[in-house]
Motif scaffolding. Structure first.
Motif, PDB file in Angstrom:
ATOM      1  N   ARG A  72     -18.026  48.298  15.246  1.00 34.93           N
ATOM      2  CA  ARG A  72     -18.121  47.703  13.906  1.00 34.93           C
ATOM      3  C   ARG A  72     -16.950  48.093  12.995  1.00 34.93           C
ATOM      4  O   ARG A  72     -17.140  48.513  11.855  1.00 34.93           O
ATOM      5  N   THR A  73     -15.745  48.003  13.513  1.00 32.76           N
ATOM      6  CA  THR A  73     -14.539  48.202  12.707  1.00 32.76           C
ATOM      7  C   THR A  73     -13.650  46.983  12.880  1.00 32.76           C
ATOM      8  O   THR A  73     -13.778  46.236  13.850  1.00 32.76           O
ATOM      9  N   LYS A  74     -12.764  46.782  11.910  1.00 31.18           N
ATOM     10  CA  LYS A  74     -11.849  45.649  12.005  1.00 31.18           C
ATOM     11  C   LYS A  74     -10.921  45.792  13.197  1.00 31.18           C
ATOM     12  O   LYS A  74     -10.541  44.802  13.822  1.00 31.18           O
ATOM     13  N   ILE A  81     -10.860  40.080  19.949  1.00 31.31           N
ATOM     14  CA  ILE A  81     -10.133  38.806  19.922  1.00 31.31           C
ATOM     15  C   ILE A  81      -8.916  38.873  20.840  1.00 31.31           C
ATOM     16  O   ILE A  81      -8.625  37.934  21.596  1.00 31.31           O
ATOM     17  N   LEU A  82      -8.199  39.984  20.783  1.00 34.04           N
ATOM     18  CA  LEU A  82      -6.998  40.158  21.597  1.00 34.04           C
ATOM     19  C   LEU A  82      -7.318  40.113  23.084  1.00 34.04           C
ATOM     20  O   LEU A  82      -6.645  39.432  23.864  1.00 34.04           O
ATOM     21  N   PHE A  83      -8.373  40.820  23.502  1.00 28.75           N
ATOM     22  CA  PHE A  83      -8.744  40.849  24.917  1.00 28.75           C
ATOM     23  C   PHE A  83      -9.214  39.475  25.394  1.00 28.75           C
ATOM     24  O   PHE A  83      -8.898  39.054  26.516  1.00 28.75           O
ATOM     25  N   MET A 101     -11.220  32.562  15.284  1.00 27.91           N
ATOM     26  CA  MET A 101     -11.889  33.862  15.375  1.00 27.91           C
ATOM     27  C   MET A 101     -11.486  34.837  14.278  1.00 27.91           C
ATOM     28  O   MET A 101     -12.320  35.639  13.826  1.00 27.91           O
ATOM     29  N   LEU A 102     -10.231  34.800  13.841  1.00 25.25           N
ATOM     30  CA  LEU A 102      -9.818  35.742  12.788  1.00 25.25           C
ATOM     31  C   LEU A 102     -10.580  35.525  11.483  1.00 25.25           C
ATOM     32  O   LEU A 102     -11.030  36.505  10.861  1.00 25.25           O
ATOM     33  N   PRO A 103     -10.772  34.290  11.005  1.00 20.86           N
ATOM     34  CA  PRO A 103     -11.591  34.109   9.794  1.00 20.86           C
ATOM     35  C   PRO A 103     -13.062  34.453  10.015  1.00 20.86           C
ATOM     36  O   PRO A 103     -13.715  35.010   9.125  1.00 20.86           O
ATOM     37  N   ILE A 104     -13.614  34.126  11.211  1.00 18.24           N
ATOM     38  CA  ILE A 104     -15.027  34.405  11.480  1.00 18.24           C
ATOM     39  C   ILE A 104     -15.317  35.899  11.413  1.00 18.24           C
ATOM     40  O   ILE A 104     -16.355  36.327  10.892  1.00 18.24           O
ATOM     41  N   PHE A 105     -14.412  36.718  11.922  1.00 12.19           N
ATOM     42  CA  PHE A 105     -14.599  38.171  11.910  1.00 12.19           C
ATOM     43  C   PHE A 105     -14.132  38.806  10.599  1.00 12.19           C
ATOM     44  O   PHE A 105     -14.161  40.033  10.465  1.00 12.19           O
ATOM     45  N   SER A 143      -8.673  31.773   6.425  1.00  8.50           N
ATOM     46  CA  SER A 143      -8.210  30.649   7.223  1.00  8.50           C
ATOM     47  C   SER A 143      -6.853  30.121   6.754  1.00  8.50           C
ATOM     48  O   SER A 143      -6.002  29.758   7.580  1.00  8.50           O
ATOM     49  N   LYS A 144      -6.630  30.079   5.447  1.00 10.90           N
ATOM     50  CA  LYS A 144      -5.359  29.575   4.932  1.00 10.90           C
ATOM     51  C   LYS A 144      -4.193  30.445   5.386  1.00 10.90           C
ATOM     52  O   LYS A 144      -3.118  29.946   5.716  1.00 10.90           O
ATOM     53  N   LYS A 145      -4.410  31.746   5.415  1.00  8.73           N
ATOM     54  CA  LYS A 145      -3.346  32.653   5.823  1.00  8.73           C
ATOM     55  C   LYS A 145      -3.081  32.546   7.319  1.00  8.73           C
ATOM     56  O   LYS A 145      -1.927  32.619   7.771  1.00  8.73           O
ATOM     57  N   VAL A 146      -4.147  32.370   8.102  1.00  5.71           N
ATOM     58  CA  VAL A 146      -3.969  32.204   9.541  1.00  5.71           C
ATOM     59  C   VAL A 146      -3.208  30.913   9.830  1.00  5.71           C
ATOM     60  O   VAL A 146      -2.298  30.873  10.668  1.00  5.71           O
TER      61      VAL A 146
END
Length: 595
Positions: free
Chosen positions: A31-33, A40-42, A65-69, A74-77
């Motif tokens: 439960r850490t970023k 996500i990476l794996f 996945m980055l915005p979901i977590f 989303s705009k930055k991604v």
């Protein structure tokens, strides 16, 4: 249908599902970023490696996945998916479109084959040398994108020439006539379709040549669904593709301006150690040029052995009396070159624009002298290689190629407009949007690693290295950098690790260059995956290679690269920078807390 058959049929679907589920405890338990980003990476690395999903589709996963977590909005991604690289790619593709439309690449390719010969071993070495030389002054991506069409045409001409010779020999023996071989029109099924020549390179021949001899076993290209004439042809195409990808990266090691990681290192080093004036264009060239030459030669031997075998006896015959088949192949190549006729106006203009683009890239900021970028000193860093690429690329849509005429009612033919060197429709057919998404996904994933703190967490794990011998620290950091850069962008990797490795060197009282130089060079050793760097993605898009081919070949080149860098750090590089002595320009005692 048996259970095992169901698994075989739906294996990609099952792989996707089980990968997501098996790795899921990582973010649920920790439960850490950092753990969420590692998940996500794996997942993405697994999908890229196994091709469970199309590579470009997998590259879209960071946007999901980055915005979901909760790692990035989303705009930055989304902004990470279109960078300066994409503008550079657009400009280069404009050049590549014109080169292929007017058959300049075929003229260059045929001329090169006539000079070097049709022996694949010497031909690939010639390609690697010329590509590495271009990459010294141009970006690795630009070099790969420009040389690949030439390499593709060379491979097609050699394969079609051998097919014609064998068909002619069989026709002579059988007394029959083979009407299926017109290399000028059937090299790629449809010579007039330039896009097919680029995206579906060297497919098999549907003519009679492939049916004459029972020794010819067609090799299927899973990327295009077509067949190669023989398995050896397929292996040769794989070999030549990887030679272009790897040599464009190896050549970039040689100059500070050759690749972005070298520039990032120079900027970081000069800012952290302003009293040191040992890193400049000349010193970097003297340091890295021998290493690049050795890596290039060893990589050539490794790739040649891996795909075609390394026959020393056959290579030793270079320059001696050619066999009847070789003479016949050379004659066919010569005839194909003569069919092109004298060089045309459009080819000359395209060649001039290519030279202009290369000169502008080289002279923008060479490093050892002031470049034309000083004319815009008020806006330092604003103009990049992408600026040059767009400037020249736009000229292809402006410069006239030929007049458009029509017949009026009086019967007179009049000109009413002109056609430029390339049209937007032709550009669109050549633009590899899948590569743009692929590389954009890599940028987004790298940004996610930084935002989540995963990059910093990985860097912090280097701290215990201070108690190890120096050679072991160099080896571990080099291997770590080489592994990390396969799944993260090269600039992100070096930007992350330089602030960690510098205080590490200061704390153990070792010349910072001892650790920073090999780590910087190894950052470019992204040879394993198509998404590891843009040149890999470009050659992969031609359809000859599978991911497993690149992993198998890239692993050997990675080992060669790290070994040669280690050799250099303890031989010719030591006296250049006096690496055995802790320098006066570095802090005597680090005032920073080790990460």
């Amino acid at each position: 249908m048996k259970f095992s058959s169901y698994i075989l049929v739906y294996r990609r679907f099952l792989l996707v599902v089980f990968t997501l589920l098996i790795l899921l405890p990582l973010p649920l338990i920790l439960r850490t970023k950092e753990a969420e980003c590692a998940y996500i990476l794996f997942v993405i690395a697994t999908f890229w490696l196994t091709e469970a999903l199309p590579l470009s589709v997998t590259a879209l996963l960071p946007g999901l996945m980055l915005p979901i977590f909760g790692i990035m909005p989303s705009k930055k991604v989304a902004s990470a998916y279109f960078k300066d690289f994409h503008l550079l790619l657009i400009g280069v593709i404009c050049l590549a479109t014109s080169i292929e439309k007017w058959n300049l690449h075929k003229r260059i390719a045929l001329r090169m084959v006539m000079m070097v010969g049709v022996n694949p071993a010497w031909l690939t070495l010639g390609f690697m040398s010329s590509t590495a030389f271009l990459s010294m002054w141009l970006s690795n991506t630009s070099t790969a994108a420009m040389v690949m069409p030439i390499m593709e045409a060379v491979a097609q001409q050699i394969i079609s020439a051998e097919a014609e010779v064998e068909a002619t020999q069989m026709t002579y023996i059988s007394g029959s006539t083979n009407y299926g071989l017109e290399t000028d029109e059937n090299v790629n099924g449809h010579e007039t379709s330039e896009r097919k020549e680029k995206t579906k390179p060297v497919p098999g021949y549907s003519n009679d040549a492939g049916k004459i001899s029972s020794k010819m076993e067609p090799e299927k290209n899973s990327g295009t669904g077509n067949k190669y004439r023989t398995k050896k042809d397929h292996m040769m195409c794989k070999l030549m593709c990887l030679c272009i990808a790897y040599s464009s990266t190896i050549g970039g090691l040689t100059t500070i301006t050759g690749t972005s990681t070298n520039l990032i290192f120079a900027e970081h080093f000069n800012m952290r150690y302003p009293d040191c004036h040992c890193i400049n264009f000349g010193s970097w060239f003297l340091m890295s040029f021998p290493a690049a030459i050795i890596i290039l030669l060893l990589s050539w031997i490794w790739l040649q052995w891996l795909f075609l075998g390394f026959n020393f006896k056959e290579m030793a015959q270079c320059g001696k009396t050619a066999t009847a088949k070789q003479k016949a192949c050379a004659e066919v190549i010569k005839q194909e070159y003569q069919k092109l006729g004298p060089i045309k106006y459009q080819e000359i203009v395209t060649l001039v624009l290519f030279i202009v683009m290369a000169l502008l890239w080289f002279t923008r900021d060479p490093g050892f002298v002031s470049g034309w970028s000083v004319l815009f000193s008020e806006y330092p860093g604003f103009a990049t290689d992408a600026t040059v690429a767009l400037l020249v690329g736009l000229l292809f849509f402006l410069i006239p190629a030929k007049r458009l005429t029509k017949t009026i009612p009086t019967g007179e033919t009049v000109a009413f407009d002109y056609s430029p060197l390339i049209t937007w429709k032709e550009f669109q057919s050549f633009m590899p949007w899948d590569i743009a998404i692929l590389v954009g996904g890599g940028f987004a994933l790298a940004d996610g690693c930084e935002e989540s703190g995963l990059s910093k967490w990985i860097g912090n794990k280097l701290s215990p290295l201070g108690s190890l011998p120096v050679w072991l620290i160099i080896l571990i950091s080099s291997l770590l950098v080489t592994s990390l850069t396969e799944v993260a962008s090269n600039p992100a990797t070096i930007t992350l690790l330089l602030p960690i490795l510098s205080p590490l060197a200061e704390a153990i009282q070792v010349n910072p260059l001892y650790i920073l130089l090999p780590s910087t060079l190894c950052t470019s050793f992204a040879f394993l995956l198509p998404v590891a760097n843009p040149p890999n993605a470009i050659v992969f898009s031609y359809g000859h290679l599978k991911v497993t081919d690149m992993v198998k070949a890239g692993l050997g080149v990675n080992i060669v690269g790290v070994a040669v860098v280690m050799l250099g750090m303890f031989t010719w590089i030591v006296p250049m920078f006096d690496l055995h002595t802790y320098p006066s320009w570095a802090p005597a005692v680090s005032n920073e807390t080790m990460p």
